[in-house]
Write an enzyme that holds these catalytic residues in place. Structure first.
Site, PDB file in Angstrom:
ATOM      1  N   GLN A   1      47.202  38.384  40.697  1.00 46.83           N
ATOM      2  CA  GLN A   1      46.865  39.715  41.221  1.00 46.83           C
ATOM      3  C   GLN A   1      46.067  39.606  42.514  1.00 46.83           C
ATOM      4  O   GLN A   1      46.309  40.361  43.461  1.00 46.83           O
ATOM      5  CB  GLN A   1      46.068  40.490  40.174  1.00 46.83           C
ATOM      6  CG  GLN A   1      45.519  41.811  40.655  1.00 46.83           C
ATOM      7  CD  GLN A   1      44.797  42.565  39.561  1.00 46.83           C
ATOM      8  OE1 GLN A   1      45.406  43.180  38.701  1.00 46.83           O
ATOM      9  NE2 GLN A   1      43.470  42.515  39.586  1.00 46.83           N
ATOM     10  N   GLY A  45      37.911  49.647  33.286  1.00 47.76           N
ATOM     11  CA  GLY A  45      36.949  49.963  32.237  1.00 47.76           C
ATOM     12  C   GLY A  45      36.906  48.898  31.168  1.00 47.76           C
ATOM     13  O   GLY A  45      37.309  47.755  31.376  1.00 47.76           O
ATOM     14  N   HIS A  66      33.341  41.702  34.490  1.00 46.10           N
ATOM     15  CA  HIS A  66      33.273  42.831  35.421  1.00 46.10           C
ATOM     16  C   HIS A  66      31.869  42.956  36.028  1.00 46.10           C
ATOM     17  O   HIS A  66      31.727  43.192  37.233  1.00 46.10           O
ATOM     18  CB  HIS A  66      33.583  44.148  34.697  1.00 46.10           C
ATOM     19  CG  HIS A  66      34.941  44.225  34.083  1.00 46.10           C
ATOM     20  ND1 HIS A  66      35.128  44.193  32.717  1.00 46.10           N
ATOM     21  CD2 HIS A  66      36.175  44.336  34.643  1.00 46.10           C
ATOM     22  CE1 HIS A  66      36.424  44.302  32.469  1.00 46.10           C
ATOM     23  NE2 HIS A  66      37.075  44.384  33.605  1.00 46.10           N
ATOM     24  N   HIS A 101      32.938  44.171  30.618  1.00 38.57           N
ATOM     25  CA  HIS A 101      32.265  43.025  29.996  1.00 38.57           C
ATOM     26  C   HIS A 101      31.540  42.251  31.098  1.00 38.57           C
ATOM     27  O   HIS A 101      31.514  42.681  32.267  1.00 38.57           O
ATOM     28  CB  HIS A 101      33.261  42.146  29.232  1.00 38.57           C
ATOM     29  CG  HIS A 101      34.461  41.733  30.034  1.00 38.57           C
ATOM     30  ND1 HIS A 101      34.377  40.939  31.155  1.00 38.57           N
ATOM     31  CD2 HIS A 101      35.781  42.009  29.882  1.00 38.57           C
ATOM     32  CE1 HIS A 101      35.582  40.718  31.642  1.00 38.57           C
ATOM     33  NE2 HIS A 101      36.453  41.374  30.915  1.00 38.57           N
TER      34      HIS A 101
END
Length: 292
Positions: free
Chosen positions: A165, A43, A49, A46
């Protein structure tokens, strides 16, 4: 909202909170031969995303965006409680795109009482972020695997800004033979070079200006490499000097590593990536630049 209320040209995305409903909705689309895309987020959306959402909706027939602030990837000393949350705003942003489902579960839904299973992350999780935040990637890998189970997508979209990640998830997909393709999308930056991040909202105006030194330092290294310098020690000295000149003194790491293994290199080549993590005030920022 019912899982059957999927997006057409004028319909908002369906909001689903229950895992069983989500899985049923996705399986229904798979049976129809639809290509399913997944964009996992925490969430506070911006343009970074939204660039993933745009890519997904352009390439997949059915798009699921997840919004879940995952507590297991935060250490007790980190900013879980103050991490920005505004589901209504996020959904409004997503409705500008042909997103079919927004999955917004509760913590209790994702981690039922008594839940104790977690993923042991791959070897690329042990250095850099993994060394500084020992439980972080176990939390990331666990929640992403859970999302892959609930959204058996053909392709999932992640941003390059969280580069380590992406390597952790990529190796997990390979090691566990998961039937999903991972697409890593480029970093989205402000005009002054600062990588977009939800945590940028924590910066004061002065800190925001100071923070641009991180991207400047990284791109300076790339420029020096393009000019012929390949000695990692000299290149890192240049990056650290740029940070020092901006009074950025709390540096977790600035590292030149192989982009697959994340092991440090002595001589930089086209398979090298430069990663940095620094504090500006109390806000921790990360960024990276691929040498090629």
């Amino acid at each position: 909202m019912s899982s059957l209320a999927f997006q057409d040209l004028n319909m908002p995305a369906a909001i689903i909170t229950e895992p069983a409903e989500l899985l049923a909705a996705v399986n229904q689309q798979k049976r129809m031969g639809k290509r399913v895309g997944l964009v996992p987020t925490m969430g506070a959306l911006h343009e970074g995303h939204l660039s993933l959402v745009k890519r997904c909706t352009s390439e997949a027939d059915f798009t699921v965006v997840t919004i879940f602030v995952n507590p297991t990837q935060f250490a007790p000393s980190e900013d879980l409680d103050k991490y920005p949350r505004n589901l209504e705003r996020d959904v409004a942003l997503l409705n500008a795109y042909p997103v079919d489902v927004v999955f917004a579960p509760s913590v209790e839904t994702m981690y039922p009482e008594g839940a104790s299973t977690s993923v042991n992350p791959p070897a690329v999780a042990t250095s850099l972020e993994g060394e500084l935040r020992p439980a972080h990637f176990a939390g990331v890998a666990t929640v992403v695997l859970k999302l892959f189970q609930l959204v058996p997508a053909d392709v999932s979209y992640f941003g390059q800004k969280d580069y380590q990640q992406t390597r952790v998830i990529g190796d997990m997909i390979r090691d566990l033979n998961l039937p999903v393709k991972m697409q890593v999308c480029p970093i989205i930056r402000e005009a002054d070079g600062l990588a977009l991040s939800s945590r940028n909202a924590y910066l004061s105006e002065q800190q925001r200006l100071q923070a641009t030194a991180l991207s400047r330092a990284l791109f300076q290294v790339k420029s020096l490499y393009d000019q012929g310098e390949s000695d990692a020690t000299l290149l890192l000295q240049a990056a650290n000097q740029t940070l020092a000149d901006a009074s950025i003194n709390e540096i977790d790491y600035v590292a030149l590593v192989n982009k697959q293994t994340l092991r440090p290199v002595e001589q930089v080549d086209d398979d090298t990536i430069l990663l940095g993590a620094v504090y500006v005030g109390s806000t921790r920022l990360i960024d990276n630049v691929l040498i090629k």
